[in-house]
Design a protein around this motif. Structure first.
Motif, PDB file in Angstrom:
ATOM      1  N   ILE A 357       0.862  -1.187   0.000  1.00 21.07           N
ATOM      2  CA  ILE A 357       0.000   0.000   0.000  1.00 21.07           C
ATOM      3  C   ILE A 357       0.893   1.230   0.000  1.00 21.07           C
ATOM      4  O   ILE A 357       1.702   1.413   0.921  1.00 21.07           O
ATOM      5  CB  ILE A 357      -0.934   0.012   1.216  1.00 21.07           C
ATOM      6  CG1 ILE A 357      -1.910  -1.173   1.157  1.00 21.07           C
ATOM      7  CG2 ILE A 357      -1.690   1.331   1.309  1.00 21.07           C
ATOM      8  CD1 ILE A 357      -2.809  -1.280   2.375  1.00 21.07           C
ATOM      9  N   ALA A 420      -4.587   4.683   3.407  1.00 15.65           N
ATOM     10  CA  ALA A 420      -4.159   3.311   3.680  1.00 15.65           C
ATOM     11  C   ALA A 420      -5.338   2.452   4.123  1.00 15.65           C
ATOM     12  O   ALA A 420      -5.447   1.275   3.749  1.00 15.65           O
ATOM     13  CB  ALA A 420      -3.067   3.310   4.744  1.00 15.65           C
ATOM     14  N   TYR A 434       3.105  -1.534   4.312  1.00 15.32           N
ATOM     15  CA  TYR A 434       2.884  -0.096   4.234  1.00 15.32           C
ATOM     16  C   TYR A 434       4.213   0.549   3.841  1.00 15.32           C
ATOM     17  O   TYR A 434       5.234   0.359   4.519  1.00 15.32           O
ATOM     18  CB  TYR A 434       2.419   0.463   5.570  1.00 15.32           C
ATOM     19  CG  TYR A 434       1.051  -0.020   6.000  1.00 15.32           C
ATOM     20  CD1 TYR A 434      -0.099   0.444   5.364  1.00 15.32           C
ATOM     21  CD2 TYR A 434       0.900  -0.932   7.039  1.00 15.32           C
ATOM     22  CE1 TYR A 434      -1.367   0.007   5.756  1.00 15.32           C
ATOM     23  CE2 TYR A 434      -0.343  -1.376   7.441  1.00 15.32           C
ATOM     24  CZ  TYR A 434      -1.476  -0.904   6.786  1.00 15.32           C
ATOM     25  OH  TYR A 434      -2.724  -1.338   7.177  1.00 15.32           O
TER      26      TYR A 434
END
Length: 992
Positions: A357, A420, A434
Motif C-alpha cells: 500500500i 491506507a 505499508y
C-alpha cells in the motif's frame, strides 16, 4: 631453459623484460648486445645483464634485492644463482619482496583474502603478480609509502599526458618526462622537505647512488638518522617512548617511524612533541567493523586534516541534510526518467507474495523511484495498490507508465492514514507492506522482512532500520516514553554501530516501511481515524497490536533510505502533533506507566520489549569470531547457546580490534548485540549508561576479571553483582610449568597449588566459576571455590567424504601470534625435530600444510622456503582442507584447557596424530580415536604419523572412533543444556 619459463604462457608482469626501461639504465647497451650476438633481450639478460646487476623492469630492483637478502647475495657468490632476479623467479617470489616499494608480506596481511590457495586458483604465482595485474585498481598497495590516491593526484597536478592511463604504481616507479620535482607518493613521506632538510641526499641522487629521496629513506644504512617529514621526529619518539628502544636495537623495526606507523599511531603515541592524534584515534575506533587499518590510519587522517590535500578530499565529511535531501530529489528525477523508458511491471497473476500500500500526493519522481526500488528489490509477485491523494502532476497518470498497478484515486488530499485504510480491504496477499513513496530500499529488504514475519506466528509486524538521506539513522526501532512521546532509537548515529544492528522486539516501528499480517491489520481496523489526518497513527497501531498479543520486531537486515517528511507535509503539523499526542496518551495511559521517563539516557531501558527475556553481558578479549581459534570458538558457542535459550545477549570486547563485517554477520545469531565501538577504556561509561539493564554478567577468561576488578569494585552498583559468572576458558598455571620444563626455562617460584590460587584470586568476586574439563574443575575446587561447573565444546560431527586414497599430505591448523605461544612452539618442534625423522623413514614424505593466522612480525621465512611446507594463512572455511588432507597433526608440547582443534578435526573425519598431552586433555587413549606419542619423543611422533598416513585400515578405524568420541563428548544439545543449567543456577545462588 629460461629460469622464468616455468610460469608458462601467463608471465607475471614482474618477470617480463621491459625494453625501454632496460636501455634507459644503460643507453649504450644496444650495440653491446648486438656485438655479443644476442638477438633476444631476455636471453641477454639471463646470460649477462642480470649478473651485471641490471634490473629487468621497473618492478624488480636487483641491487636492492641483493642488499635486502644477504643469503641471496652469498648464493650468487657461490654460483648457485646468477642474480637476485633468478633467485626471485625460481623460489623467492613466494615469500620475498622484489622492490623497496612493495612488501609481499604486507600485501598478504592487508588483504587477507589473497592467500596462497586463492592466488593459485586464480593463476597468480604471488601477491605481487596480482597487484600488478589489477591495472585499473586504485586501492591496492603493498607499502605505506605508496598511496595510489595520493600518487594519482600528484601526477594529475602535473598535467602531463605521459602518465595518462598508467597504473599509479608504474608512475611511482618510473616518472615520465614532464614532471616537476620528485613525486609525492603518500602522506607518510615528504620528498621536497626531505631533500631540503638533507642536502647530502640530493647530492647522492645526483651521483646516481640513489634513485630518489624515498629510495634513500627506505634503503640507507643509517635509518634512524633521518626523519621522513617535519611531523615526525626519530629522536623525540625514542625519548618519549623508551619501551620501543629495545625493539629498535634488536632489529625488529628498521627505525622508530616504522614502529609508529605499524603500532604506535594506533596506540595513541605522538609522532613528535606537539602532535596529538587523540581525535583521530577515536574516529578510527568509531569506524568499528568498517575500519580499514590501512585506509584509515590515524596519522594519515591527521595529515589530511592539517594540510591542503594533494588533489584528494580530507576523508569523511559530515553531510548537510538539506543538501542530501536535494540530491535525493535529483536522483529521483533521474530514476523516474530511466524507469519511464524501461516501463516497470507489477503485473501479478494469482495470489501475490505481498501486497504493498503506497499513498502519494504529487511527487511523481519520488513515487517512480520508490516503485523502481521495490521492483528491483524483490522479483516475486507483488500486488501494488496506489492511493492517489488528489495529485495534480504526472502522478495522476502513473498507471499509464507502470504496468500492473491498482490505483485508487481521490479528488482531494485524503492523507496517508485514511488512504491506507481505504486500500486495506483490497489487499489480496496474506502479508501487507505499508510503504512511503519517499524511500529507497537496501538489498533484500522485502525478502528479509517477509522471512522474519513468517518465522513466527506471534510476530505481528516487522519494521526497518531507517536511514536518512545524509546517512544517519532516523530510527533503529522506536521507543515510547512514559509521557507518550516517541523516540527513534540511536537517531542521528552511524547506521553501522552495534547497538543498531541486532534483532529485537520493540514498542513500534515507523510506517515508512512496516510489514504486517493482513488479517491482523484488518482485525485492528487499520489505523485509527481518530488520528487523522496524521501523527501517532502508526504508534497507536503498533501498541494496539502489542495489546492483542502480537510482537513488533525490528530487523536491521531490513533497511531503507528515507527522505524524512518527504511524502506529505502538513502546514499546521505542530498543532496536529499536540492534539494527537493527547489522544494517544489518554488511550494508552495504563500501558505507558511501565515505560521509562523521556530522556535519551533511558533509551537502553526502553529500546526493547523484554517479554520476560533476561539480559546477559558477555565480556571477552575480542568479539569471539570463530576463525580466531584460541578459545574464541567456544565463547562463540556460549553466545549462540544463550541466544537459543531466549536470553538477550550483549558482547563487550576488552580490546580495541577491528573486525571483519563478514565474520560478525555469519558467526553470531542476529539477535545478539555486538558492541563493536566499545572497549576497556570506555567500560565505566558503558556500564553507567546501562545501569540496571543487565541481569547476568558472564566474564570470559580470568585475566579479564582481574583487569575489570578495580572498575567493578568501584562501580558495581551499575552491574548485577549477585549473578556474576567467570568462565575460566583455561587454567594457565599448569601450562606455565610445562612450558618451563620443556623449554628449560628457570624454575618457577612457588608450588603449583599456590600459583593456581594466585591465578584465581580475583574469582572471589563471582558466584559461579566455569571450567572446560573435569581436571581443571578440580583445580578450581582445590583452590577453595564451591560453585564450579564444567562446560566443554559444542560440535556436530560432519565427516568429509573423500576416500583415503584421494587424500594427501599432513594438515596443521593454528594461529601463530608470537614465538612464545604453544602453536608456534609445536610447529617449530614438528618441522625442526619430527620431520627429519619422518624423512629418514620414507623417501618421498608428504607435504605439511599450515593453515591459520600468521602475525606479520613473526619470522617464519625459513619454514616457508622448505619444499615440503606450504603456508596457506587464514582460511575462512576449513572444510575443504579437512576433506583433501589425509592426517591432522597436533604436536602441542605445552597447553592448558581443552584443545578445540582436536575436536574440530575429528568432527570432520580426519584422523589425528597428537601429543600425549592433548590426548589426556580430551580424555582419549592412544590408538583409540587418535594416535599419540610423548611430546619429548619426536621419533615416536614421526612413527605415528607414518603409521596413520600409510595404513588405510588404521586410518578408517581411528576416523570412526574419533567421530563417535566427538558425538559423545561434544553434543551441542548437551552443551546448550549445560549453559542453561549454569545460568539458571546463578539465579538460585543469588537468592541464597
Amino acid at each position: 631453459m629460461s629460469y622464468y619459463a616455468a610460469f608458462g604462457d601467463r608471465l607475471p608482469l614482474w618477470a617480463e623484460i621491459d625494453e625501454a626501461w632496460y636501455f634507459e639504465q644503460k643507453p649504450d647497451l644496444r650495440g653491446e648486445i648486438l656485438a655479443q650476438g644476442f638477438t633476444d633481450l631476455s636471453h641477454y639478460h639471463e646470460a649477462v645483464g642480470a649478473a651485471a646487476g641490471l634490473s629487468p623492469n621497473p618492478y624488480f630492483d636487483e641491487g636492492w634485492y641483493r642488499a635486502k637478502y644477504p643469503e641471496v647475495r652469498e648464493a650468487i657468490k657461490e654460483g648457485v644463482f646468477s642474480s637476485g632476479f633468478e633467485h626471485y623467479c625460481q623460489e623467492g617470489f613466494r615469500i620475498r619482496s622484489p622492490h623497496w616499494l612493495f612488501s609481499e608480506e604486507q600485501y598478504r596481511w592487508s588483504y587477507t583474502g589473497y592467500d596462497d590457495a586463492w592466488l593459485e586458483a586464480h593463476g597468480y604465482p604471488n601477491g605481487y603478480a596480482h597487484f600488478l595485474s589489477n591495472t585499473v585498481s586504485l586501492t591496492l598497495t603493498g607499502s605505506p609509502f605508496f598511496d595510489p590516491f595520493v600518487t594519482r593526484a600528484w601526477f594529475q597536478s602535473q598535467s602531463s599526458p605521459d602518465q595518462a592511463g598508467r597504473h599509479p604504481y608504474l608512475n611511482a616507479l618510473n616518472p615520465s618526462i614532464g614532471t616537476v620535482g620528485e613525486p609525492r607518493l603518500s602522506w607518510f613521506f615528504d620528498p621536497d622537505w626531505y631533500l631540503a632538510k638533507y642536502p647530502e641526499v640530493a647530492q647522492a641522487i645526483a651521483e646516481k647512488l640513489f634513485q630518489s629521496a624515498l629510495h634513500h629513506y627506505l634503503t640507507n644504512d643509517t635509518p634512524e638518522r633521518f626523519d621522513p617529514l617535519p611531523q615526525f621526529s626519530e629522536s623525540a619518539y625514542r625519548e618519549a617512548y623508551p619501551d620501543v628502544v629495545p625493539a629498535l636495537r634488536g632489529g625488529i623495526f628498521r627505525n622508530a617511524y616504522e614502529h609508529f606507523l605499524r603500532h604506535g599511531a594506533y596506540e595513541g603515541r605522538r609522532p613528535d612533541t606537539e602532535t596529538d592524534l587523540g581525535p583521530w584515534i577515536v574516529r578510527f575506533r568509531q569506524l568499528g567493523p568498517m575500519a580499514d587499518r590501512e585506509a584509515d590510519h590515524p596519522f594519515r587522517q591527521w595529515m589530511r586534516a592539517q594540510f591542503a590535500p594533494v588533489g584528494e578530499t580530507h576523508g569523511a565529511v559530515e553531510l548537510d541534510e538539506r543538501e542530501t535531501r536535494m540530491l535525493f530529489l535529483e536522483e529521483a528525477e533521474q530514476c523516474a526518467d530511466i524507469a519511464l523508458r524501461g516501463r516497470l511491471d507489477f503485473t501479478c497473476h494469482g495470489e501475490p507474495d505481498i501486497s504493498v500500500i503506497l499513498v502519494m500526493r504529487n511527487q511523481f519522481a519520488l513515487t517512480m523511484q520508490a516503485l523502481a526500488s521495490l521492483r528491483a528489490n524483490y522479483d516475486g509477485p507483488i500486488e501494488v495498490i496506489i492511493v492517489d491523494s488528489g495529485s495534480s502532476d504526472l502522478s495522476g497518470q502513473i498507471e499509464n507508465h507502470v504496468d500492473g498497478l491498482h490505483v485508487m484515486r481521490f479528488p482531494y488530499n485524503i492523507g496517508f492514514l485514511l488512504g491506507a485504510n481505504e486500500a486495506l480491504p483490497r489487499v489480496r496477499s496474506a502479508f501487507c507492506l505499508y510503504l512511503n513513496n519517499d524511500i529507497k530500499l537496501f538489498p533484500n529488504a522485502v525478502a528479509n522482512a517477509l522471512h522474519r514475519l513468517q518465522s513466527s506466528e506471534d510476530i505481528g509486524a516487522v519494521g526497518a532500520k531507517i536511514i536518512r538521506s545524509h546517512m544517519r539513522l532516523q530510527e533503529a526501532g522506536s521507543i515510547i516514553w512514559r509521557d507518550g512521546a516517541s523516540y527513534g532509537y540511536r537517531r542521528q548515529d552511524d547506521p553501522n554501530i552495534g547497538e543498531a544492528n541486532f534483532v529485537r522486539d520493540v514498542d513500534y516501528c515507523s510506517a515508512a516501511f512496516l510489514m504486517v499480517r493482513t488479517e491482523d491489520a484488518r482485525q485492528l481496523g487499520g489505523f485509527d481515524p481518530k488520528f487523522a489526518p496524521a501523527y501517532f497513527e502508526d504508534t497507536d497501531f503498533c501498541l494496539r497490536m502489542l495489546k492483542s498479543g502480537k510482537r513488533i520486531v525490528y530487523d536491521p537486515s531490513v533497511a531503507v533510505e528515507h527522505m524524512e517528511s518527504g511524502s506529505f507535509g502538513l502546514t499546521d503539523s505542530h498543532d496536529w502533533i499536540q492534539i494527537n499526542h493527547r489522544v494517544f496518551f489518554n488511550r494508552h495511559r495504563q500501558l505507558l506507566l511501565a515505560k521509562p521517563p523521556p530522556h535519551v539516557r533511558n533509551a537502553v531501558l526502553g529500546r526493547e520489549q523484554k517479554r520476560g527475556r533476561e539480559t546477559v553481558l558477555v565480556i571477552e578479549d575480542r568479539l569471539p569470531v570463530r576463525r580466531l581459534g584460541s578459545g574464541y570458538v567456544r565463547s562463540n558457542e556460549v553466545v549462540r547457546a544463550m541466544s537459543a535459550l531466549g536470553y538477550q545477549v550483549s558482547v563487550f570486547p576488552m580490546m580495541d580490534k577491528a573486525n571483519d563485517p563478514a565474520d560478525l554477520v555469519h558467526d553470531f545469531p542476529d539477535d545478539v548485540e555486538l558492541l563493536t565501538d566499545w572497549h576497556l577504556d570506555r567500560f565505566t561509561s558503558f556500564i553507567e549508561e546501562r545501569a540496571g539493564y543487565y541481569d547476568i554478567l558472564w566474564i570470559c577468561r580470568t585475566h579479564n576479571l582481574s583487569r575489570l576488578l578495580p572498575i567493578v569494585t568501584e562501580h558495581g552498583r551499575y552491574l548485577p553483582m549477585k549473578r556474576v559468572i567467570l568462565d575460566t576458558e583455561v587454567i594457565d598455571t599448569p601450562r606455565r610449568f610445562e612450558k618451563a620444563r620443556i623449554l628449560g626455562a628457570p624454575k618457577i617460584k612457588g608450588s603449583m597449588a599456590e600459583l593456581i590460587g594466585d591465578e584465581l584470586a580475583s574469582s572471589h568476586f563471582c558466584q559461579q566459576i566455569v571450567a572446560v574439563s573435569a581436571d581443571e574443575a578440580k583445580m578450581v575446587r582445590d583452590a577453595g571455590y564451591e560453585h564450579v561447573s564444567i562446560l566443554g565444546h559444542a560440535l556436530e560431527p560432519d565427516p568429509t567424504q573423500r576416500p583415503f586414497q584421494e587424500r594427501h599430505h599432513f594438515l596443521f591448523v593454528g594461529a601463530l601470534y608470537a614465538e612464545d605461544t604453544p602453536n608456534f612452539d609445536s610447529l617449530k618442534w614438528l618441522i625442526e625435530e619430527v620431520f627429519p625423522h619422518l624423512h629418514a623413514m620414507i623417501d618421498d614424505p608428504p607435504l605439511l600444510t599450515i593453515a591459520g593466522y600468521m602475525d606479520p612480525d613473526l619470522d617464519i621465512k625459513a619454514w616457508r622456503e622448505l619444499p615440503y611446507v606450504r603456508c596457506v594463512g587464514p582460511v575462512r572455511d576449513l572444510k575443504a582442507l579437512y576433506d583433501s588432507h589425509r592426517v591432522f597433526v597436533a604436536p602441542t608440547r605445552y597447553a592448558g584447557g581443552l584443545p578445540y582443534k582436536v575436536h574440530e578435526a575429528a568432527s570432520f573425519g580426519i584422523p589425528i596424530v597428537a601429543t600425549d598431552l592433548l590426548a589426556r586433555q580430551v580424555g582419549w587413549k592412544n590408538d583409540v580415536a587418535l594416535l599419540s606419542a610423548m611430546a619429548g619423543d619426536p621419533r615416536a611422533f614421526a612413527r605415528q604419523m607414518v603409521s596413520l598416513y600409510y595404513d588405510a585400515e588404521i586410518w578408517h578405524r581411528v576416523r570412526l572412533e574419533a567421530l563417535a568420541a566427538v558425538t559423545n563428548d561434544c553434543d551441542p544439545n548437551d552443551f546448550k543444556a549445560r549453559v542453561e543449567e549454569i545460568l539458571t543456577r546463578s539465579l538460585a545462588i543469588s537468592q541464597i
